[in-house]
Design a protein around this motif. Structure first.
Motif, PDB file in Angstrom:
ATOM      1  N   PRO A  52      23.541  -8.954 -36.903  1.00  0.00           N
ATOM      2  CA  PRO A  52      25.003  -8.853 -36.976  1.00  0.00           C
ATOM      3  C   PRO A  52      25.472  -7.480 -36.492  1.00  0.00           C
ATOM      4  O   PRO A  52      24.658  -6.593 -36.242  1.00  0.00           O
ATOM      5  N   LYS A  53      26.757  -7.314 -36.397  1.00  0.00           N
ATOM      6  CA  LYS A  53      27.324  -6.012 -36.045  1.00  0.00           C
ATOM      7  C   LYS A  53      27.069  -5.053 -37.205  1.00  0.00           C
ATOM      8  O   LYS A  53      27.290  -5.391 -38.377  1.00  0.00           O
ATOM      9  N   LEU A  54      26.610  -3.870 -36.923  1.00  0.00           N
ATOM     10  CA  LEU A  54      26.163  -2.948 -37.975  1.00  0.00           C
ATOM     11  C   LEU A  54      27.009  -1.690 -38.110  1.00  0.00           C
ATOM     12  O   LEU A  54      26.823  -0.921 -39.052  1.00  0.00           O
ATOM     13  N   ALA A  55      27.947  -1.452 -37.204  1.00  0.00           N
ATOM     14  CA  ALA A  55      28.690  -0.193 -37.172  1.00  0.00           C
ATOM     15  C   ALA A  55      29.290   0.193 -38.523  1.00  0.00           C
ATOM     16  O   ALA A  55      29.215   1.355 -38.928  1.00  0.00           O
ATOM     17  N   ALA A  56      29.868  -0.753 -39.233  1.00  0.00           N
ATOM     18  CA  ALA A  56      30.519  -0.441 -40.512  1.00  0.00           C
ATOM     19  C   ALA A  56      29.530  -0.004 -41.586  1.00  0.00           C
ATOM     20  O   ALA A  56      29.916   0.652 -42.557  1.00  0.00           O
ATOM     21  N   HIS A  57      28.247  -0.334 -41.416  1.00  0.00           N
ATOM     22  CA  HIS A  57      27.228  -0.028 -42.422  1.00  0.00           C
ATOM     23  C   HIS A  57      26.455   1.260 -42.131  1.00  0.00           C
ATOM     24  O   HIS A  57      25.720   1.744 -42.994  1.00  0.00           O
ATOM     25  N   LEU A  58      26.602   1.798 -40.936  1.00  0.00           N
ATOM     26  CA  LEU A  58      25.795   2.952 -40.528  1.00  0.00           C
ATOM     27  C   LEU A  58      26.006   4.192 -41.397  1.00  0.00           C
ATOM     28  O   LEU A  58      25.028   4.851 -41.764  1.00  0.00           O
ATOM     29  N   PRO A  59      27.252   4.555 -41.765  1.00  0.00           N
ATOM     30  CA  PRO A  59      27.419   5.740 -42.614  1.00  0.00           C
ATOM     31  C   PRO A  59      26.678   5.614 -43.957  1.00  0.00           C
ATOM     32  O   PRO A  59      26.025   6.569 -44.401  1.00  0.00           O
TER      33      PRO A  59
END
Length: 159
Positions: free
Chosen positions: A103-110
């Motif tokens: 899935p898209k992971l950008a929101a979870h990276l921080p």
């Protein structure tokens, strides 16, 4: 100073949680493995152990040992951090890349970076986590699995 590189890969399958950098990511598939199969944390551990000349995670946490079945990889990372400290090493920085089509992971990276930093007892600014797709190429692009690379820099503790 010493530089290390780590790489890990796990197959995707139904019926497993998807855990990356210690973050539970809602998705229909998870990563298959003996522990929680957290590829990014595994890559970070291998980079750190490699930089210190201490082998790899298979040497320290073998999948033949029942103690590690289902264990949080962040717990294992804390143990790696303790090994490094006892050997006189300090983590200067970690940079990790997750290879996943979905899935898209950008929101979870921080949150992943914060979890890794906490386990290593370093500042969040010393950890960078990013993700990329493989444009449909290879096993990650086909959605069969996920992989991660990590690099790190260690320095000797004073004294």
């Amino acid at each position: 100073m010493r530089i290390g590189h780590g790489y890990d890969v796990h197959r995707l399958r139904a019926g497993r949680r998807l855990v990356l950098g210690g973050v539970d990511i809602p998705w229909e598939l998870g990563l298959d493995g003996h522990s929680d199969a957290d590829v990014v944390t595994h890559a970070v551990m291998d980079a750190l152990l490699g930089a210190a000349g201490m082998g790899d995670i298979g040497r320290h946490f073998p999948d033949s040992d029942a103690r590690y079945r289902g264990i949080s990889s962040l717990c294992l990372l804390e143990q790696v951090a303790a090994l490094l400290a006892r050997a006189g090493w300090q983590v200067e920085n970690v940079d990790a890349t997750i290879l996943a089509q979905r899935p898209k992971l950008a929101a979870h990276l921080p949150a992943m970076g914060e979890n890794l930093a906490r386990a290593l007892a370093i500042a969040p600014e010393q950890v960078n986590v990013k993700a990329t797709t493989e444009e449909g190429l290879g096993f990650t692009g086909a959605g069969e699995g996920m992989a991660a690379h990590a690099v790190c820099l260690l320095t000797r503790l004073p004294g």
